[in-house]
Design an enzyme around this catalytic site. Sequence first.
Site, mmCIF file in Angstrom:
data_model
loop_
_atom_site.group_PDB
_atom_site.id
_atom_site.type_symbol
_atom_site.label_atom_id
_atom_site.label_comp_id
_atom_site.label_asym_id
_atom_site.label_seq_id
_atom_site.Cartn_x
_atom_site.Cartn_y
_atom_site.Cartn_z
ATOM 1 N N GLY A 162 0.837 -1.182 0.000
ATOM 2 C CA GLY A 162 0.000 0.000 0.000
ATOM 3 C C GLY A 162 0.875 1.235 0.000
ATOM 4 N N TYR A 163 0.239 2.373 -0.201
ATOM 5 C CA TYR A 163 0.966 3.633 -0.323
ATOM 6 C C TYR A 163 0.567 4.587 0.790
ATOM 7 C CZ TYR A 163 2.740 1.797 -4.567
ATOM 8 O OH TYR A 163 3.394 0.988 -5.446
ATOM 9 N N LEU A 164 1.583 5.103 1.484
ATOM 10 C CA LEU A 164 1.364 6.127 2.492
ATOM 11 C C LEU A 164 1.362 7.501 1.829
ATOM 12 C CD1 LEU A 164 3.725 4.648 5.209
ATOM 13 C CD2 LEU A 164 1.252 4.378 5.014
#
Length: 159
Positions: free
Chosen positions: A27-29
């Site tokens: 996932g991407y922060l």
Amino acid sequence: MGVEIERKFRVRAGWRPDSAGEEIAQGYLSSVPERTVRVRLRGGRGYLTVKGKNGGADAARRAEFEYEIPAADARALLSLAEPGVIEKERCLVPVADGHTWEVDVFHGENEGLVVAEIELGAEDEPFARPDWLADEVTGDARYYNSSLARTPYRLWEER
């Protein structure tokens, strides 16, 4: 400074790995064009990766910094990630010229997409192109994992 030089290709329909790959959840922060901050669980291990801007004439080259983190931290960070966690199986495919292709077979919202990447030491480094490769998509933002998290393959009108 860490640098990644990578070329990316679609894989022809019907390609199947010789053996099982490794499951990845990522996932991407942060997924702004200037930088991405990715958290990944791969093979029970956690990683945090920061990548610089991708695209333009230098689409194959960008800054990359990757750090192993505790798996529990990676799981916790995934729960904080932007919507659209990527699920895929990564298969490593060595070829006769000494390179190893990373072939990602996507699952979930990106089911049906199969992409192969090769990491190079220089932009002009020669490499063998296996017959199971289709068109090159290096620099095509739709194929960036951060883009696939926001606009999954299943939603593409033109596939």
